[in-house]
Design a protein around this motif. Structure first.
Motif, PDB file in Angstrom:
ATOM      1  N   MET A  52      47.930  73.558 -10.662  1.00  0.00           N
ATOM      2  CA  MET A  52      48.563  74.767 -11.242  1.00  0.00           C
ATOM      3  C   MET A  52      47.695  75.468 -12.411  1.00  0.00           C
ATOM      4  SD  MET A  52      52.473  75.570 -11.988  1.00  0.00           S
ATOM      5  CE  MET A  52      52.679  77.585 -12.884  1.00  0.00           C
ATOM      6  N   VAL A  70      50.835  69.707  -9.912  1.00  0.00           N
ATOM      7  CA  VAL A  70      52.545  69.683 -10.435  1.00  0.00           C
ATOM      8  C   VAL A  70      53.178  69.691  -8.661  1.00  0.00           C
ATOM      9  CG1 VAL A  70      54.274  72.095 -10.612  1.00  0.00           C
ATOM     10  CG2 VAL A  70      52.499  71.481 -12.517  1.00  0.00           C
ATOM     11  N   VAL A  72      56.209  70.585  -5.914  1.00  0.00           N
ATOM     12  CA  VAL A  72      57.978  71.391  -6.457  1.00  0.00           C
ATOM     13  C   VAL A  72      58.652  70.393  -4.897  1.00  0.00           C
ATOM     14  CG1 VAL A  72      56.978  73.148  -7.311  1.00  0.00           C
ATOM     15  CG2 VAL A  72      56.737  72.562  -5.146  1.00  0.00           C
ATOM     16  N   ALA A 306      56.331  78.026 -11.102  1.00  0.00           N
ATOM     17  CA  ALA A 306      55.798  77.259  -9.918  1.00  0.00           C
ATOM     18  C   ALA A 306      55.708  77.366  -8.496  1.00  0.00           C
ATOM     19  CB  ALA A 306      55.721  75.471 -10.421  1.00  0.00           C
ATOM     20  N   GLU A 309      53.527  80.593  -7.111  1.00  0.00           N
ATOM     21  CA  GLU A 309      52.789  79.851  -7.091  1.00  0.00           C
ATOM     22  C   GLU A 309      52.135  78.926  -6.281  1.00  0.00           C
ATOM     23  OE1 GLU A 309      48.728  77.891  -9.987  1.00  0.00           O
ATOM     24  OE2 GLU A 309      49.778  79.181 -11.133  1.00  0.00           O
ATOM     25  N   TYR A 310      52.802  77.974  -5.564  1.00  0.00           N
ATOM     26  CA  TYR A 310      52.771  76.820  -5.092  1.00  0.00           C
ATOM     27  C   TYR A 310      52.796  77.901  -3.277  1.00  0.00           C
ATOM     28  CZ  TYR A 310      53.435  72.609  -1.660  1.00  0.00           C
ATOM     29  OH  TYR A 310      53.292  72.046  -0.919  1.00  0.00           O
ATOM     30  N   TYR A 387      52.713  75.907 -19.863  1.00  0.00           N
ATOM     31  CA  TYR A 387      52.091  74.663 -19.202  1.00  0.00           C
ATOM     32  C   TYR A 387      51.759  73.129 -20.339  1.00  0.00           C
ATOM     33  CZ  TYR A 387      50.852  77.912 -15.212  1.00  0.00           C
ATOM     34  OH  TYR A 387      50.804  78.643 -14.628  1.00  0.00           O
ATOM     35  N   THR A 392      56.586  68.005 -14.855  1.00  0.00           N
ATOM     36  CA  THR A 392      55.408  68.049 -14.005  1.00  0.00           C
ATOM     37  C   THR A 392      55.677  67.943 -12.621  1.00  0.00           C
ATOM     38  OG1 THR A 392      54.760  65.818 -13.389  1.00  0.00           O
ATOM     39  CG2 THR A 392      53.355  67.586 -14.821  1.00  0.00           C
ATOM     40  N   ASN A 396      60.100  74.052 -14.896  1.00  0.00           N
ATOM     41  CA  ASN A 396      60.623  75.934 -14.498  1.00  0.00           C
ATOM     42  C   ASN A 396      61.471  75.684 -16.836  1.00  0.00           C
ATOM     43  OD1 ASN A 396      61.619  78.627 -13.929  1.00  0.00           O
ATOM     44  ND2 ASN A 396      63.684  77.561 -14.269  1.00  0.00           N
ATOM     45  N   SER A 422      46.609  82.583 -10.202  1.00  0.00           N
ATOM     46  CA  SER A 422      46.913  81.552 -11.185  1.00  0.00           C
ATOM     47  C   SER A 422      47.664  82.558 -12.244  1.00  0.00           C
ATOM     48  CB  SER A 422      45.337  80.888 -11.243  1.00  0.00           C
ATOM     49  OG  SER A 422      44.272  81.522 -11.451  1.00  0.00           O
TER      50      SER A 422
END
Length: 452
Positions: A52, A70, A72, A306, A309-310, A387, A392, A396, A422
């Protein structure tokens, strides 16, 4: 005492004789088999780890997106942004609920002779002959079947009778009186038209601040929050966002006209997006309970930064855009997203403003317009240090007092930099913009990284 001991002994004997576990520890088993069900219009994001942040040059020199690994968990995500048609369903439900409640309350105050029309809109009383012992107990002790704050007191709105919206067809003066309260005052009307007073459309819901409750001491009720939100989108954003620009047609028609039904809803604040999530959860759970299904679905919500973005990366590592490449056009010169290209030639990518939510090619997870069209609200508060301080694992940063909320993906009026997966941006939670919409996610029950 002997009688009690005898009961316990009998219970133990019955349990031992009736089980087939041969005295082994086998755990509690459900009587029915459970299978996850994918919500309509959503895709499963399998979860996993990714890098990330900015892997290449930080053009804005913000220094707030250092790369890090990271992880998730799996979740479902809407394949498109929430559309005008989908958000209208929320608006209409709130509008109709308010009208039906007012009609039912007025009906209770009227005499039987004067109540010939409104009796069709009376509350549906609970059939006491079919009540379970628990329901009878709740009604006798709390005057409700669960929500002690509900003005319905165990009764339900009557959704069987259609509402009449044409003033020329209003059945009587009492009905007209109720409908009159839903429109703007007569002095604010022109051309003989009465329009709906959108400020009357408020959605009330409660939620439990589980994060604070887990970290602090106190009674559970101290962490139950109540929200009352005006839910109609701000259509004036098409005018207010752009000075000295003629956008009246979008102001008048974008949310109203059916031609824009499949376009992403805009002009919604962060709080309105959260209210929509609450209503969508209620809608599904109400359906399940009406079918005598006691289970409830995981709540719909906004994605964390996160998670967003993932999902936008579509399983591709170190990609600049959701489609993977470093360019915004194909090898034939066709644009891959709706944004502000070519030194401000808005229309060269095929659209002057927004496009339909299911436009261009989806990424490898099946998600449309994760770059461009409209920026999207997330559940994460903006902090330059996010960040550096966040975990990780499912990171959030909420910060309730921080009103700057992360938006992602860039929009139809942004340059390509903001379309990068990003790139971070933010807007204030109480702001509504002509270029910000949202999509929802729902937790996947289980932890299998493949979502199986």
């Amino acid at each position: 005492m002997k009688k009690i001991s005898l009961y316990i002994l009998v219970a133990l004997l019955v349990y031992s004789c009736g089980s087939n576990d041969q005295g082994e520890l086998v755990g509690v088993r459900s009587k029915s088999t459970w299978h996850t069900k994918k919500p309509l219009g959503m895709v499963l994001i399998p979860g996993g780890s990714f890098t990330m942040g900015k892997e290449d040059e930080d053009v804005a020199a913000s220094l707030n997106t250092p790369t890090r690994t990271v992880t998730v968990r799996p979740y479902y995500m809407d394949e498109t942004e929430i559309t005008n048609a989908e958000y209208k369903e929320f608006v209409y439900w709130v509008r109709d609920s308010i009208v039906r409640t007012q009609l039912a309350l007025l009906s209770e105050l009227m005499s039987e002779d004067a109540n010939k029309v409104l009796e069709n809109y009376q509350f549906k009383n609970v059939d006491t002959t079919k009540m379970t012992p628990y329901q009878k107990y709740m009604m006798n002790n709390y005057g409700s079947l669960g929500d002690v704050n509900s003005p319905l007191q165990g009764r339900a709105l009557n959704w069987d009778e259609d509402l009449i919206w044409d003033p020329n067809d209003f059945p009587d003066e009492y009905y007209s009186e109720v409908m009159d309260t839903m429109y703007v005052p007569i002095e604010d009307s022109f051309d003989g038209k009465r329009i709906l007073d959108t400020k009357k459309l408020k959605y009330k819901y409660s939620w439990l601040d589980r994060s604070s409750a887990a970290r602090k001491k106190g009674a559970r009720k101290d962490f139950i929050k109540q929200e009352i939100v005006e839910i109609y989108p701000d259509t004036t954003v098409w005018v207010k966002d752009f000075n000295y620009s003629y956008n009246d047609p979008m102001h008048q028609d974008y949310f109203y006209h059916q031609a824009y039904n499949e376009y992403p809803v805009v002009g919604v604040t962060w709080s309105q997006a959260k209210a929509f999530c609450s209503w969508r959860t209620k809608k599904k759970n109400d359906f399940l309970h009406s079918r005598k299904n006691p289970s409830s679905v995981p709540a719909f919500r906004l994605a964390t930064e996160a998670e967003w973005e993932y999902a936008a990366r579509g399983g591709l590592e170190y990609s600049t855009y959701p489609w993977g490449g470093p360019y915004t056009t194909t090898d034939r010169g066709c644009f891959l997203a709706n944004f502000k290209p070519s030194r401000g030639n808005y229309a060269v990518d095929g659209a002057l403003y927004t496009v339909e939510a299911k436009s261009y090619n989806p990424n490898d997870y099946g998600l449309y317009n994760m770059a461009g069209n409209v920026s999207e609200w997330t559940n994460t508060a903006y902090s330059e240090a996010s960040y550096y301080i966040s975990s990780t694992m499912n990171p959030n940063v909420e910060m309730p007092k921080n009103h700057r909320k992360i938006i992602r993906g860039g929009s139809w009026k942004d340059v390509a930099y903001f379309l990068q997966v990003s790139t971070r941006d933010y807007e204030y939670a109480d702001s509504a913009r002509s270029y910000i919409g949202f999509r929802t996610v729902q937790d996947f029950l289980g932890t299998n990284i493949n979502g199986e």
